[in-house]
Design a protein around this motif. Structure first.
Motif, PDB file in Angstrom:
ATOM      1  N   PRO A   1      -4.826  -0.651   1.698  1.00 32.60           N
ATOM      2  CA  PRO A   1      -4.610  -2.021   1.213  1.00 32.60           C
ATOM      3  C   PRO A   1      -4.834  -2.103  -0.298  1.00 32.60           C
ATOM      4  O   PRO A   1      -5.888  -1.712  -0.806  1.00 32.60           O
ATOM      5  CB  PRO A   1      -5.663  -2.837   1.974  1.00 32.60           C
ATOM      6  CG  PRO A   1      -5.938  -2.027   3.210  1.00 32.60           C
ATOM      7  CD  PRO A   1      -5.828  -0.601   2.766  1.00 32.60           C
TER       8      PRO A   1
ATOM      9  N   SER B   1      -5.361  -4.483  -2.486  1.00 32.52           N
ATOM     10  CA  SER B   1      -6.475  -5.277  -3.008  1.00 32.52           C
ATOM     11  C   SER B   1      -7.797  -4.527  -2.879  1.00 32.52           C
ATOM     12  O   SER B   1      -8.666  -4.624  -3.743  1.00 32.52           O
ATOM     13  CB  SER B   1      -6.562  -6.626  -2.287  1.00 32.52           C
ATOM     14  OG  SER B   1      -6.818  -6.427  -0.908  1.00 32.52           O
ATOM     15  N   LEU B   2      -7.948  -3.739  -1.818  1.00 36.42           N
ATOM     16  CA  LEU B   2      -9.180  -2.973  -1.618  1.00 36.42           C
ATOM     17  C   LEU B   2      -9.212  -1.729  -2.492  1.00 36.42           C
ATOM     18  O   LEU B   2     -10.281  -1.263  -2.881  1.00 36.42           O
ATOM     19  CB  LEU B   2      -9.338  -2.608  -0.143  1.00 36.42           C
ATOM     20  CG  LEU B   2      -9.361  -3.798   0.817  1.00 36.42           C
ATOM     21  CD1 LEU B   2      -9.543  -3.322   2.243  1.00 36.42           C
ATOM     22  CD2 LEU B   2     -10.441  -4.782   0.442  1.00 36.42           C
TER      23      LEU B   2
ATOM     24  N   SER C   1     -16.392  -1.495  11.701  1.00 34.68           N
ATOM     25  CA  SER C   1     -15.529  -2.093  10.692  1.00 34.68           C
ATOM     26  C   SER C   1     -16.061  -1.819   9.285  1.00 34.68           C
ATOM     27  O   SER C   1     -17.272  -1.708   9.079  1.00 34.68           O
ATOM     28  CB  SER C   1     -15.464  -3.599  10.930  1.00 34.68           C
ATOM     29  OG  SER C   1     -14.720  -4.223   9.924  1.00 34.68           O
TER      30      SER C   1
ATOM     31  N   HIS D   1     -13.800  -3.348   6.556  1.00 33.14           N
ATOM     32  CA  HIS D   1     -13.189  -4.552   5.998  1.00 33.14           C
ATOM     33  C   HIS D   1     -12.036  -4.944   6.922  1.00 33.14           C
ATOM     34  O   HIS D   1     -11.340  -4.068   7.441  1.00 33.14           O
ATOM     35  CB  HIS D   1     -12.674  -4.261   4.582  1.00 33.14           C
ATOM     36  CG  HIS D   1     -12.221  -5.468   3.846  1.00 33.14           C
ATOM     37  ND1 HIS D   1     -10.991  -6.050   4.059  1.00 33.14           N
ATOM     38  CD2 HIS D   1     -12.835  -6.210   2.899  1.00 33.14           C
ATOM     39  CE1 HIS D   1     -10.865  -7.097   3.269  1.00 33.14           C
ATOM     40  NE2 HIS D   1     -11.976  -7.218   2.552  1.00 33.14           N
TER      41      HIS D   1
ATOM     42  N   GLU E   1      -9.027  -5.937   6.433  1.00 29.59           N
ATOM     43  CA  GLU E   1      -7.726  -5.368   6.067  1.00 29.59           C
ATOM     44  C   GLU E   1      -7.631  -3.894   6.478  1.00 29.59           C
ATOM     45  O   GLU E   1      -6.573  -3.433   6.903  1.00 29.59           O
ATOM     46  CB  GLU E   1      -7.469  -5.520   4.570  1.00 29.59           C
ATOM     47  CG  GLU E   1      -7.159  -6.949   4.168  1.00 29.59           C
ATOM     48  CD  GLU E   1      -6.817  -7.063   2.695  1.00 29.59           C
ATOM     49  OE1 GLU E   1      -5.916  -6.327   2.234  1.00 29.59           O
ATOM     50  OE2 GLU E   1      -7.455  -7.884   2.017  1.00 29.59           O
TER      51      GLU E   1
ATOM     52  N   LYS F   1      -7.166  -3.737  10.283  1.00 27.67           N
ATOM     53  CA  LYS F   1      -5.776  -4.020  10.653  1.00 27.67           C
ATOM     54  C   LYS F   1      -4.896  -2.789  10.457  1.00 27.67           C
ATOM     55  O   LYS F   1      -4.068  -2.459  11.308  1.00 27.67           O
ATOM     56  CB  LYS F   1      -5.268  -5.193   9.802  1.00 27.67           C
ATOM     57  CG  LYS F   1      -3.880  -5.653  10.129  1.00 27.67           C
ATOM     58  CD  LYS F   1      -3.504  -6.847   9.274  1.00 27.67           C
ATOM     59  CE  LYS F   1      -2.061  -7.256   9.511  1.00 27.67           C
ATOM     60  NZ  LYS F   1      -1.665  -8.386   8.669  1.00 27.67           N
ATOM     61  N   GLU F   2      -5.083  -2.094   9.351  1.00 25.26           N
ATOM     62  CA  GLU F   2      -4.289  -0.881   9.078  1.00 25.26           C
ATOM     63  C   GLU F   2      -4.618   0.232  10.067  1.00 25.26           C
ATOM     64  O   GLU F   2      -3.730   0.934  10.552  1.00 25.26           O
ATOM     65  CB  GLU F   2      -4.508  -0.414   7.636  1.00 25.26           C
ATOM     66  CG  GLU F   2      -3.747   0.838   7.272  1.00 25.26           C
ATOM     67  CD  GLU F   2      -2.229   0.723   7.354  1.00 25.26           C
ATOM     68  OE1 GLU F   2      -1.567   1.771   7.249  1.00 25.26           O
ATOM     69  OE2 GLU F   2      -1.686  -0.389   7.513  1.00 25.26           O
TER      70      GLU F   2
END
Length: 80
Positions: free
Chosen positions: A4, A6-7, A36, A38, A40, A43-44
Motif C-alpha cells: 500500500p 500510503s504505508l 494484524s 494495519h 490496508e 486487505k492486501e
C-alpha cells in the motif's frame, strides 16, 4: 503483493498472519487475519491468499478433507 503506497511513505512494516482453509477440492475457501499490522496490509494479504492456486487436498484415512493453513506475509521496506 502490492505494498500500500500510503504505508510505504510512512515506512509501516511488519508481518500479517493469515489463516485459511484449503477445502476437500483443494481450493482456498476461507481466509482471515490472526495477526494484524494495519488494515490496508490485512486487505492486501487476504487478496493475495484468495488468489493462491489450487492445492493438493489433504487426506485422512484415504478421504479428502479440509485443512487449516497459517501463513505469515511479511511487508518490509528496502531502502538502498
Amino acid at each position: 503483493i502490492v505494498y500500500p503506497k500510503s504505508l510505504l511513505k510512512e515506512n509501516v512494516q511488519g508481518a500479517v498472519v493469515v489463516r485459511f482453509v484449503v477445502n476437500a477440492k483443494g481450493k482456498v475457501s476461507d481466509a482471515w487475519i490472526i495477526k494484524s499490522v494495519h488494515p490496508e496490509m490485512d486487505k492486501e494479504a487476504i487478496r493475495v491468499v484468495k488468489k493462491l492456486g489450487k492445492f493438493s487436498p489433504a487426506k485422512l484415512n484415504g478421504k479428502k478433507t479440509p485443512v487449516f493453513f497459517t501463513l505469515p506475509i511479511r511487508f518490509s521496506v528496502s531502502r538502498e
